[in-house]
Structure formats: structure tokens, C-alpha cells
Design a protein around this motif. Structure first.
Motif, PDB file in Angstrom:
ATOM      1  N   ASP A   4      13.042  16.501  36.989  1.00 48.26           N
ATOM      2  CA  ASP A   4      14.186  15.634  37.220  1.00 48.26           C
ATOM      3  C   ASP A   4      13.876  14.234  36.708  1.00 48.26           C
ATOM      4  O   ASP A   4      12.710  13.848  36.599  1.00 48.26           O
ATOM      5  CB  ASP A   4      14.528  15.592  38.715  1.00 48.26           C
ATOM      6  N   VAL A   5      14.938  13.483  36.415  1.00 46.69           N
ATOM      7  CA  VAL A   5      14.822  12.103  35.944  1.00 46.69           C
ATOM      8  C   VAL A   5      15.898  11.282  36.635  1.00 46.69           C
ATOM      9  O   VAL A   5      17.025  11.740  36.802  1.00 46.69           O
ATOM     10  CB  VAL A   5      15.016  12.006  34.411  1.00 46.69           C
ATOM     11  N   SER A   6      15.555  10.052  37.038  1.00 48.99           N
ATOM     12  CA  SER A   6      16.531   9.143  37.641  1.00 48.99           C
ATOM     13  C   SER A   6      16.152   7.713  37.281  1.00 48.99           C
ATOM     14  O   SER A   6      14.985   7.332  37.402  1.00 48.99           O
ATOM     15  CB  SER A   6      16.552   9.316  39.159  1.00 48.99           C
ATOM     16  N   PHE A   7      17.138   6.936  36.835  1.00 51.88           N
ATOM     17  CA  PHE A   7      16.899   5.547  36.452  1.00 51.88           C
ATOM     18  C   PHE A   7      17.600   4.604  37.415  1.00 51.88           C
ATOM     19  O   PHE A   7      18.767   4.813  37.761  1.00 51.88           O
ATOM     20  CB  PHE A   7      17.387   5.290  35.024  1.00 51.88           C
ATOM     21  N   ALA A   8      16.897   3.532  37.840  1.00 53.26           N
ATOM     22  CA  ALA A   8      17.475   2.483  38.672  1.00 53.26           C
ATOM     23  C   ALA A   8      18.200   1.465  37.808  1.00 53.26           C
ATOM     24  O   ALA A   8      19.219   0.910  38.208  1.00 53.26           O
ATOM     25  CB  ALA A   8      16.387   1.794  39.487  1.00 53.26           C
ATOM     26  N   THR A   9      17.655   1.213  36.618  1.00 50.98           N
ATOM     27  CA  THR A   9      18.254   0.317  35.630  1.00 50.98           C
ATOM     28  C   THR A   9      18.073   0.981  34.267  1.00 50.98           C
ATOM     29  O   THR A   9      17.497   2.067  34.170  1.00 50.98           O
ATOM     30  CB  THR A   9      17.552  -1.060  35.618  1.00 50.98           C
ATOM     31  N   VAL A  12      13.995   0.752  34.085  1.00 48.44           N
ATOM     32  CA  VAL A  12      13.106   1.293  35.122  1.00 48.44           C
ATOM     33  C   VAL A  12      13.623   2.644  35.594  1.00 48.44           C
ATOM     34  O   VAL A  12      14.753   2.749  36.069  1.00 48.44           O
ATOM     35  CB  VAL A  12      12.984   0.333  36.320  1.00 48.44           C
ATOM     36  N   GLY A  13      12.758   3.660  35.433  1.00 48.82           N
ATOM     37  CA  GLY A  13      13.149   5.003  35.839  1.00 48.82           C
ATOM     38  C   GLY A  13      11.976   5.821  36.314  1.00 48.82           C
ATOM     39  O   GLY A  13      10.810   5.438  36.143  1.00 48.82           O
ATOM     40  N   TRP A  14      12.309   6.978  36.899  1.00 45.12           N
ATOM     41  CA  TRP A  14      11.328   7.876  37.486  1.00 45.12           C
ATOM     42  C   TRP A  14      11.588   9.284  36.994  1.00 45.12           C
ATOM     43  O   TRP A  14      12.710   9.650  36.686  1.00 45.12           O
ATOM     44  CB  TRP A  14      11.437   7.862  39.005  1.00 45.12           C
ATOM     45  N   ALA A  15      10.547  10.087  36.970  1.00 43.03           N
ATOM     46  CA  ALA A  15      10.673  11.503  36.633  1.00 43.03           C
ATOM     47  C   ALA A  15       9.660  12.268  37.474  1.00 43.03           C
ATOM     48  O   ALA A  15       8.674  11.704  37.952  1.00 43.03           O
ATOM     49  CB  ALA A  15      10.408  11.743  35.153  1.00 43.03           C
ATOM     50  N   THR A  16       9.917  13.568  37.656  1.00 44.22           N
ATOM     51  CA  THR A  16       8.959  14.429  38.346  1.00 44.22           C
ATOM     52  C   THR A  16       8.558  15.553  37.412  1.00 44.22           C
ATOM     53  O   THR A  16       9.362  16.037  36.611  1.00 44.22           O
ATOM     54  CB  THR A  16       9.536  15.024  39.642  1.00 44.22           C
ATOM     55  N   SER A  17       7.297  15.926  37.502  1.00 49.01           N
ATOM     56  CA  SER A  17       6.755  17.016  36.691  1.00 49.01           C
ATOM     57  C   SER A  17       5.597  17.632  37.464  1.00 49.01           C
ATOM     58  O   SER A  17       4.575  16.967  37.675  1.00 49.01           O
ATOM     59  CB  SER A  17       6.273  16.487  35.349  1.00 49.01           C
ATOM     60  N   GLY A  18       5.776  18.884  37.870  1.00 55.31           N
ATOM     61  CA  GLY A  18       4.717  19.520  38.658  1.00 55.31           C
ATOM     62  C   GLY A  18       4.473  18.751  39.923  1.00 55.31           C
ATOM     63  O   GLY A  18       5.397  18.477  40.683  1.00 55.31           O
ATOM     64  N   ASN A  19       3.224  18.339  40.172  1.00 54.98           N
ATOM     65  CA  ASN A  19       2.923  17.540  41.354  1.00 54.98           C
ATOM     66  C   ASN A  19       2.721  16.066  41.006  1.00 54.98           C
ATOM     67  O   ASN A  19       1.996  15.355  41.675  1.00 54.98           O
ATOM     68  CB  ASN A  19       1.704  18.095  42.089  1.00 54.98           C
ATOM     69  N   ALA A  20       3.397  15.604  39.959  1.00 57.01           N
ATOM     70  CA  ALA A  20       3.258  14.220  39.517  1.00 57.01           C
ATOM     71  C   ALA A  20       4.608  13.511  39.484  1.00 57.01           C
ATOM     72  O   ALA A  20       5.638  14.114  39.215  1.00 57.01           O
ATOM     73  CB  ALA A  20       2.622  14.162  38.136  1.00 57.01           C
ATOM     74  N   VAL A  21       4.546  12.199  39.749  1.00 55.47           N
ATOM     75  CA  VAL A  21       5.694  11.314  39.584  1.00 55.47           C
ATOM     76  C   VAL A  21       5.375  10.407  38.402  1.00 55.47           C
ATOM     77  O   VAL A  21       4.290   9.848  38.315  1.00 55.47           O
ATOM     78  CB  VAL A  21       5.942  10.466  40.845  1.00 55.47           C
ATOM     79  N   LEU A  22       6.321  10.295  37.486  1.00 54.07           N
ATOM     80  CA  LEU A  22       6.163   9.442  36.319  1.00 54.07           C
ATOM     81  C   LEU A  22       7.094   8.250  36.457  1.00 54.07           C
ATOM     82  O   LEU A  22       8.199   8.388  36.975  1.00 54.07           O
ATOM     83  CB  LEU A  22       6.504  10.206  35.037  1.00 54.07           C
ATOM     84  N   ARG A  23       6.671   7.078  35.968  1.00 56.42           N
ATOM     85  CA  ARG A  23       7.487   5.868  36.051  1.00 56.42           C
ATOM     86  C   ARG A  23       7.451   5.138  34.712  1.00 56.42           C
ATOM     87  O   ARG A  23       6.412   5.046  34.070  1.00 56.42           O
ATOM     88  CB  ARG A  23       6.976   4.949  37.148  1.00 56.42           C
ATOM     89  N   GLY A  27      12.292   1.522  29.563  1.00 56.07           N
ATOM     90  CA  GLY A  27      13.344   2.408  29.079  1.00 56.07           C
ATOM     91  C   GLY A  27      12.868   3.761  28.598  1.00 56.07           C
ATOM     92  O   GLY A  27      13.587   4.448  27.877  1.00 56.07           O
ATOM     93  N   GLY A  28      11.676   4.166  28.979  1.00 55.95           N
ATOM     94  CA  GLY A  28      11.164   5.480  28.625  1.00 55.95           C
ATOM     95  C   GLY A  28      10.212   5.504  27.451  1.00 55.95           C
ATOM     96  O   GLY A  28       9.730   6.568  27.065  1.00 55.95           O
ATOM     97  N   LEU A  29       9.896   4.354  26.853  1.00 60.85           N
ATOM     98  CA  LEU A  29       8.930   4.333  25.749  1.00 60.85           C
ATOM     99  C   LEU A  29       7.532   4.689  26.236  1.00 60.85           C
ATOM    100  O   LEU A  29       6.791   5.371  25.534  1.00 60.85           O
ATOM    101  CB  LEU A  29       8.923   2.955  25.074  1.00 60.85           C
ATOM    102  N   HIS A  30       7.166   4.215  27.410  1.00 63.04           N
ATOM    103  CA  HIS A  30       5.854   4.496  27.986  1.00 63.04           C
ATOM    104  C   HIS A  30       6.037   4.911  29.443  1.00 63.04           C
ATOM    105  O   HIS A  30       6.927   4.397  30.127  1.00 63.04           O
ATOM    106  CB  HIS A  30       4.949   3.264  27.921  1.00 63.04           C
ATOM    107  N   TRP A  31       5.178   5.816  29.903  1.00 60.50           N
ATOM    108  CA  TRP A  31       5.250   6.323  31.266  1.00 60.50           C
ATOM    109  C   TRP A  31       3.881   6.251  31.921  1.00 60.50           C
ATOM    110  O   TRP A  31       2.874   6.546  31.288  1.00 60.50           O
ATOM    111  CB  TRP A  31       5.721   7.777  31.276  1.00 60.50           C
TER     112      TRP A  31
END
Length: 191
Positions: A4-9, A12-23, A27-31
Motif C-alpha cells: 500500500d501507498v499513502s501520501f500526506a502531501t 511526504v508519503g509512506w508505503a508498506t512492503s512485507g514487514n517494512a514501512v518505507l517513507r 515525492g518518491g525519488l528516495h525512500w
């Protein structure tokens, strides 16, 4: 794979993958990746602000209030499984799994609103109007979840895996047909 992916702005956004949270903060260039060792799999994530986000983590809900530096478990004793989360404000939110539960105090207390097993999606347009799915059925509320009414779904819908609500009158469940597995469809509702 990304769950899943969700952006606050836009940046700034978040994603989930397996047992990890990505931030991301660009704008998604680097996580940046934060592995949550105490969880098998993270499912849905919701970014409320640049500092606050929630993630459904199997047996619990996890929350950060400091941009991901730390995550705390929010135990919901009424749920055996936490698969979906949707907050409309910092205090008002719903979590689904084997039931739909609701909080009005940011997660300190929870009330069961819909006691159906297998809740697969939640979507709200505000604090009163929202949808949830249980298997192939879609339910709608217009009173903040005090009452959930079944909606007509597409006849080929065996499983609704996602909902989105762009306004109080439009929802789009993603449907998984009974046969063959792996193919799917999209259904749109305008009434």
C-alpha cells in the motif's frame, strides 16, 4: 512487493512492503526503510500528516507521531486481525479485520460497529459517509458507522479488495472474480 501507498502531501508519503514501512520526503525519488521486526506483514498504510501515519500490522495497529522515528502499537482487543485502517482526523478513525471498530479519541478506546468477519477495505469521504467491504459485499454508512447498510455490488464480485471514495456519492470497489483466480475487474457506483 508494495502492499500500500499513502501520501500526506505531494512530497511526504509512506508505503508498506512485507514487514517494512518505507517513507519518502521528496515525492518518491528516495525512500528510507524501517523494518518492523515484531510484525510478519504490514498491510494498509494511511498518512494523516507529515509526522503521523498508521499501518495495519496483522495482529495490531501501529502508529507514528514523529515522522517514523518511532512506532507504537495500538492494541485493539476487539480485533483478532488488523488489515485496513482509515482515519478522517487525528481523533476519528476506523479499523477493519474480523470486524469494523471505530475510535473518536485517536485510538485510546474502540467501539465495534460491524461484526462481520473478513473486512477487506474501508473508505470514507468525511466523518459520516463511508464504505466497507466484507468478501464480495459492500456496506455503506451515512452516520459515522452507527449503521451499515448492504449495497448492491457487481454480480461477478466474489471478493472486493479495495475501495476508494472520491465524493459522498462515488465509490470504486476493485473486484476479484470467482474464476479464474488472478484476473479482476473494476466496478463504479454513482448512486
Amino acid at each position: 512487493g508494495i502492499n500500500d501507498v499513502s501520501f500526506a502531501t505531494t512530497m511526504v508519503g509512506w508505503a508498506t512492503s512485507g514487514n517494512a514501512v518505507l517513507r519518502t520526503v521528496d515525492g518518491g525519488l528516495h525512500w528510507t526503510v524501517r523494518v518492523m521486526r515484531s510484525h510478519d506483514k504490514l498491510y494498509q498504510v494511511q498518512a494523516l500528516t507529515v509526522r503521523r501515519a498508521y499501518a495495519a500490522a496483522g495482529d495490531t495497529l501501529v502508529r507514528t507521531v514523529n515522522g517514523g522515528a518511532t512506532w507504537q502499537r495500538i492494541q485493539i482487543t476487539a480485533l483478532k486481525r488488523v488489515g485496513v485502517v482509515w482515519f478522517t482526523s487525528l481523533r476519528n478513525g476506523w479499523v477493519g479485520g474480523n470486524k469494523v471498530v471505530h475510535t473518536t479519541d485517536g485510538g485510546a478506546h474502540w467501539t465495534v460497529q460491524l461484526a462481520h468477519s473478513g473486512v477487506t477495505a474501508l473508505a470514507f469521504t468525511g466523518s459520516r459517509t463511508g464504505w466497507t467491504s466484507v468478501g464480495g459485499a459492500v456496506y455503506r454508512t451515512t452516520d459515522g458507522g452507527a449503521q451499515w447498510l448492504p449495497q448492491t455490488t457487481a454480480p461477478f464480485a466474489a471478493w472486493v479488495i479495495a475501495l476508494t471514495a472520491q465524493s459522498a456519492v462515488v465509490g470504486a470497489p476493485v473486484l476479484g472474480p470467482g474464476v479464474p483466480f488472478g484476473s479482476g475487474g473494476l466496478s463504479r457506483n454513482t448512486d
